[in-house]
Structures are given as C-alpha cells and as structure tokens.
Design a protein around this motif. Sequence first.
Motif: not given
Lengths: 126, 172
Positions: B60-82
């Motif tokens: 979870f990353v605070p300050g995002c709209p509810a539909s932006l659920e946070g970030v994931i770690n994909v093999r050493g890189d991060i991506e947002s998750v909606i």
Amino acid sequence: MPLPEALEVVSFMAGGYRCAVEAEQVRTQLPAQDSASVPTAEQLLGLPCDETQNARRTLLLKHPAGDYAVTVSDPVELRGLQIDTIYPLPPLIAARNRLVGLRGLALDAEGVTLLVDFLEARAGAR
Amino acid sequence: MEQEQSGLDKILSLRREASAEIVNVDEPTLKLVIFELGGEWFAFPGEAIREILPQVDIFFVPGCPASLEGVINVRGDIESVIGLAELLGKPAAHTAQPSSILRGHGGGMHSGIRVERVVDVLDVVQSAIQPPPSTLPEHMRHIVSGLMRHQEVPVVILDLNRIFEDYHRGLG
C-alpha cells in the motif's frame, strides 16, 4: 562517478507510515518541541494524523534561508538504504498520488518506505 | 460407373475438406486475454499484456485514490497496481481475495491491473468481434473497443491505452 551502494537517510514514522529523508538534509535531531509553531511531518506531507503512541521527536532540517523544524514519530534512525531497493514513483502513482514532497519509494524486506523531500513539501504547503 | 470410395479415400476426402475449412477461416486474428470481474467477462488485447502474475503481495502507498492499490515487486522492479473493478464501476474485490495481476502497457505507461480471475487466453478471428453497442453506459463508451462471445458468455473488449491515459489524467 559511480553510485554509492547505499543512500544515507534518516527514517522515521509519520501518519503510521515509514518515511525517510536524505540524511544530508537533516542538521540534527532534538527532543520533541511542544509548540504549535513546529509543523508535523503529517501536516507537511499530507498524511493522516499519527494515532500511534510513539514518542515524537523534532528534526532540524537544513534550508538556505535558515534551518527549520519538523516533528516526526519514533523510531527515528540513521540508516543506509541499498540503492537497488530505491525506485522512482511508477507513472500512475506519480500522476495520482496526493502526498506533497513524495519523491520515490524504497521497497525491502520491511516493506515500503516513503522517500520524502521536506523542502518540496514545505514549498508545496505554502 | 462410379467407383465406391475406399475407407482411405473417405478419410483423405474428409481431411481435404477439413483443410479447406481451415483455409476459409484464415483471416486476421486478435489475441485476447479474457478475465472475470464482478461476474462479467472482459478482455484486453494480448499485445497490451506482458505477463499474468498469480497473487502477489501488494504494498500500500498512502495518498493514492482507492483504485490505485499500491505497488508490486516484479523481479527487482516495481509497478503500480490498479483495481480495475472500481474503474469499471463494479464493486471492488477485496485485495485479500484470490486474484491475478495482469502486467499491462498502454499510453506509454505500464502498470499491474488486478482482476478476479483469468478465464482464457485465445486467438479470435476479427470478424467475431462486434463494435461497441450504443447502449453501453456512459462511463464505458470511451474505453470499450468491441464485444464478442466466448463459451456463450458476452465479453467486453477494453482499450488499455485509453484506460491508462484517462487514469493518468485524473479520470476514473
């Protein structure tokens, strides 16, 4: 010039979230000043009020126009963040996140650390 | 007098007809990733999806709209998750429920997209895809590129470029 292996940061809690500011921005750490004139990290960054019972401390931050103080929650630590755990904000988060002064994220075994810049947050809060 | 076909002749004849049928449907196809959300089936063009990830931890990353659920770690890189459910006006599936994450790219961006379940990945002949009906709800018109049926279930095909671009501009 090669990048260092780690970035020195001062980590702290704000609004229940782990945050960190570059150590070179911090002059020193003081006991919490019980003064309404000292802004909280939550107010500057736009985080919810800290509802934990953690002790509060004051960070004295460097600024060209004169040092300024910000209160944060314990634990306050000087630590090295490994460079490969530090990431710029993904584009959709950079576009939609409402926090002021959020520059990047660190992701390690302890979870997410919000990498913040109080200079930017202070400018944004004006 | 016409000779009766041998067993082999019949088989060869049937095989020729089958081949002819394959040639008949050799028209442009589109790869689709079909998934389920709120009991309905949707799809993204396969070219917009890099990878399908099983359930992974979302930070979870605070300050995002509810539909932006946070970030994931994909093999050493991060991506947002909606969470796509909220963008489509569906009840949001709880993040603790089993789900899959599609790694999508569009509009010059990439992000994870959380869906309830991946139904299928298949090639569809383009003639099987109908244009979006005029009866679509207002909020769907801009992001729907077509409609088809799969296993007798209607499938709404979504335009990921437009979804990401709109989301980046603060819509949704």
